[in-house]
Design an enzyme around this catalytic site. Structure first.
Site, PDB file in Angstrom:
ATOM      1  N   SER A   1      -7.101 -60.574 -14.671  1.00 30.83           N
ATOM      2  CA  SER A   1      -7.791 -59.302 -13.822  1.00 30.83           C
ATOM      3  C   SER A   1      -8.494 -59.873 -12.819  1.00 30.83           C
ATOM      4  O   SER A   1      -9.189 -60.930 -12.879  1.00 30.83           O
ATOM      5  CB  SER A   1      -8.531 -58.613 -14.853  1.00 30.83           C
ATOM      6  OG  SER A   1      -9.290 -57.762 -14.234  1.00 30.83           O
TER       7      SER A   1
ATOM      8  N   TYR B   1     -15.010 -56.808 -20.821  1.00 31.05           N
ATOM      9  CA  TYR B   1     -13.402 -57.186 -20.423  1.00 31.05           C
ATOM     10  C   TYR B   1     -13.177 -58.281 -19.522  1.00 31.05           C
ATOM     11  O   TYR B   1     -12.402 -59.022 -19.766  1.00 31.05           O
ATOM     12  CB  TYR B   1     -13.012 -55.712 -19.745  1.00 31.05           C
ATOM     13  CG  TYR B   1     -11.883 -55.929 -19.255  1.00 31.05           C
ATOM     14  CD1 TYR B   1     -10.593 -55.909 -19.781  1.00 31.05           C
ATOM     15  CD2 TYR B   1     -11.492 -55.814 -17.906  1.00 31.05           C
ATOM     16  CE1 TYR B   1      -9.489 -55.841 -19.524  1.00 31.05           C
ATOM     17  CE2 TYR B   1     -10.300 -55.678 -17.335  1.00 31.05           C
ATOM     18  CZ  TYR B   1      -9.242 -55.929 -18.042  1.00 31.05           C
ATOM     19  OH  TYR B   1      -7.901 -55.952 -17.385  1.00 31.05           O
TER      20      TYR B   1
END
Length: 330
Positions: A127, A152
Site C-alpha cells: 500500500s 494498517y
C-alpha cells in the site's frame, strides 16, 4: 497457468480474477466474505466470476493455518496473487486485532504455503500508506519507509519485510505492489469515491478532511490490474540478475499509481460533473492515521513491464458513476 487469487470477492481481487480467467488461466479464488463492508456486493462479484470457465471458489480464511495449508497442498499452484487482507486506515484504530490476524498471521500462512508447494512467483498487495508522512514527492520505492502512522500501514510494511525474508531464506520469488487509491466499478463502499458518489446522489453531506487540503494519486482499477498481470509474468530471479545480486534476494517492490495527484476538492468536482449534482460539503479536520498527500513514482514499473497507468481521472470517475447508477438503480 494454475493461479491462486486470495481476496477474490474483494474489489481488486475480483477484477484480477476476471482478467486472468478471460486470458484462459485456471483461477482458484478464496475469500472469507467478512462483513467489513457489504457482503451482498462481494457475493455479486462472485456471481460474475462463477459464470466464467476456469474459475473455482473456496470460502476460506487465510488466517486459518490448517485450511490454508491444506489448500496449497491439494492444489499445487504455479503462481499466487495475494490480495486478501484487512483494509482501511481508520478501521485499524478501533479493530487492531483484525489487522494482526488477516495481514500478519494470514500472510505468514501464504508465505509458508508458497514455500512448501514450490510456487514460482508470489505477488502480494502492499500500500502507498507505507510512505507515511514522507515529505519528498513523488514517492519512490527507494525512499525510506520507517515511519508508518497507522497500524494498517505498519502491517503492510511488515508484509514487505516478511516477503523479503522468505525470498532470501528460501529463494521464493516475491513482488510487492504498493497500490495508490484504487477506484472504479465494483469499488469498495468504505472508500471516498464510493462514499462521495453515494452521498451526492442521495443529497447527503460529504466530509472533506483536513479542510480540503489533501491530495491523492487516484488510480483506475483497469490500470492496477494491468500492472498486476504484467508483474506476475516477471518473477524477480529471471528479470534482472545484476539487481538480484545487489538486493541479495529475489524480492521486488513496485508502485502502481497514476503518477498525477489530485486535490480532494477537485476530485469531488469530477463526481459532481459525472452525476450532475452539486455536493453538500462539510470541511473537517485531518483524521488520525491519514496523510496529506500521495504521489506515485512509477518509473520502476515502467522499466520492468513497459506499462505506465494512464486512465484520466474524469474518464475513470465517469465509468464508476455509470456502474454505480446501474448497479444500485439510481
Amino acid at each position: 497457468m494454475k493461479i491462486l487469487v486470495t481476496g477474490a470477492a474483494g474489489f481488486i481481487g475480483f477484477h484480477t480474477a476476471l482478467r486472468l480467467c478471460n486470458a484462459g488461466h485456471q483461477v482458484t479464488g478464496v475469500d472469507n466474505l467478512n462483513d467489513y463492508y457489504s457482503v451482498d456486493l462481494k457475493l455479486a462479484r462472485l456471481e460474475r466470476l462463477r459464470a466464467l470457465p476456469g474459475f473455482v471458489f473456496h470460502k476460506l480464511d487465510i488466517a486459518d493455518r490448517a485450511a490454508a495449508q491444506a489448500l496449497f497442498h491439494e492444489q499445487g499452484f504455479e503462481r499466487v496473487i495475494h490480495l486478501a487482507g484487512q483494509a482501511g486506515v481508520r478501521y485499524s484504530l478501533d479493530n487492531p486485532h483484525a489487522y494482526a490476524e488477516a495481514n500478519l498471521t494470514g500472510f505468514v500462512n501464504v508465505l509458508e504455503g508458497c514455500r512448501h508447494s514450490g510456487v514460482q512467483h508470489l505477488v502480494y498487495a502492499s500500500s502507498s500508506s507505507v510512505y507515511g508522512t514522507n515529505a519528498k514527492v513523488p514517492f519512490a520505492i527507494e525512499d525510506a519507509v520507517d515511519n508508518p502512522i497507522s497500524l494498517y500501514a505498519a502491517t503492510k510494511r511488515a508484509n514487505e519485510l516478511m516477503a523479503h525474508t522468505y525470498a532470501h531464506l528460501y529463494r521464493l520469488p516475491t513482488t510487492g505492489l504498493r497500490f495508490f487509491t484504487v477506484y472504479g466499478p465494483w469499488g469498495r463502499p468504505d472508500m471516498a469515491p464510493f462514499k462521495f458518489t453515494q452521498a451526492i446522489l442521495e443529497g447527503q453531506p460529504i466530509d472533506i478532511y483536513n479542510e480540503g487540503d489533501m491530495s491523492r494519486d487516484f488510480t483506475y482499477i483497469d490500470d492496477v490490474v494491468e500492472g498486476i498481470v504484467r508483474i506476475q509474468d516477471c518473477p524477480p530471479p529471471y528479470a534482472d540478475e545484476s539487481e538480484q545480486t545487489r538486493l541479495g534476494a529475489p524480492a521486488r517492490l513496485f508502485n502502481i499509481g497514476l503518477g498525477s495527484p489530485v486535490r480532494l476538492l477537485d476530485f469531488v468536482r469530477c463526481i459532481e460533473s459525472a452525476t450532475g449534482v452539486e455536493a453538500i460539503k462539510q470541511l473537517t479536520p485531518m483524521q488520525p492515521g491519514d496523510v496529506p498527500q500521495t504521489w506515485a513514482d512509477v518509473s520502476a514499473l515502467a522499466r520492468r513491464t513497459g506499462f505506465r497507468p494512464g486512465t484520466p481521472l474524469r474518464e475513470g470517475v465517469g465509468r464508476f458513476v455509470d456502474w454505480y447508477r446501474t448497479f444500485y438503480g439510481v
